[in-house]
Write an enzyme that holds these catalytic residues in place. Sequence first.
Site, short mmCIF file in Angstrom:
data_model
loop_
_atom_site.label_atom_id
_atom_site.label_comp_id
_atom_site.label_asym_id
_atom_site.label_seq_id
_atom_site.Cartn_x
_atom_site.Cartn_y
_atom_site.Cartn_z
CD GLU A 215 -60.26 102.07 -9.89
OE1 GLU A 215 -58.91 103.58 -9.76
OE2 GLU A 215 -61.00 102.67 -9.41
CD GLU A 326 -58.39 108.35 -14.54
OE1 GLU A 326 -59.85 108.75 -14.35
OE2 GLU A 326 -58.52 107.63 -13.14
#
Length: 412
Positions: A215, A326
Amino acid sequence: MASRRAWLVALLLLVAIFFAEGEAETVSAAAATLRRRQQVRSLLKRLNKPPLATFQSPDGDIIDCVHISRQPAFDHPLLKDHIIQMRPSIEPNGLYGEAPRPMTQTWNQNGEECPDNSIPIRRTNEEDVLRATSVTTFGKKTYRSPHPDHLGGVTDGHHRAQYGVASATGDANYYGTKVTINVWQPTIVTSGDFSLAQLWITSGSYANNDLNTIEAGWQVYPTIYGDGRTRLFIYWTRDAYNRTGCYNLACSGFVQTNPQFVLGGSISPVSSYGGTQYEYDYLVWKDPASGNWWLQVAGNYVGYWPSSIFTRLQTGVADTVQWGGEVYSPKITQPMGSGHFPAEGFGNAAYMRAIQVVDSSNQLKPPNGVGLIAPLPNCYQVTTSSSTTTSWGTYIYHGGPGCPQNSQIDVM
């Protein structure tokens, strides 16, 4: 008279027991505090390597220039005899778009540079560790990220993770991805909240506890950094976030090779609503020769995740690639992206553009399809489109203001 004397003796015994238990609890609490302090100091000694030079960043961070061979990565038992790969063997073919903008981080805006053969590392202090729920969870996610296993949102006690993300569809295997990510600084509403925009490269599942992830992106996360600044970050895990992996260099694993980037360092300036927009390119791909997963930011090699720290991503490739935003919040009131919905468009809503995936021929290409995941569309949304006449290619807009505090939310 005898009964009164017996009653007084019993009373005195009860008082003595009460005070003894209270003293024992005090001693026990003091011992626990001392034990945690010792654990914190031990962790800080492991993370904060002896520097060749040190800088005070304008944002308050302390930046240590650590010799490249003494960085935290090499504390990993699988990397004891690791030979640093200074450059990837080859880049993916098919890069397109404008020349990448250089990323500006606060620490080097006054012209500071680390000495040769060293890398800049944000120093971890005692307060950073004490903000974590425990020493063992410092620098680690305490929630689950979006994945086909959990498409309805993620809940952990009273805390909830929500997102507006796009997933590549139409292919079975992915060797990497490239994306240009628009940078914002959403205001953090509640202590413990965060908001981010990132890419995910994953293989495996939560169900089998073998989820491997890579990520990268930007985040605002006061629990980790102690402030509300937007910061460059990376993350990895190989066991569905259970025991392995961490943010940035908070554990051994990622090998940094670039002397100009601070992982966890703040990014400045950031985009403003109706004003100037800032964006940076991110490219992650599997080196065909070494098998290591390389990270390039703003056209610069930052470093790599050695293949040996993974399981599924070690010999295999990704089965899922995602891009988007997110948030993590007790009440889902935390803004995502710019805090505005995609319909407001360029200059007002957060976007990611020039989205590509790397195929088995080490070729960058637009994804064959894009699936959208936004479990709470009244709070956060994601849209997608494509352009064949501009450098935007496949792109998404994502974000939202969060949910009204008194709204009824059904999360898993």
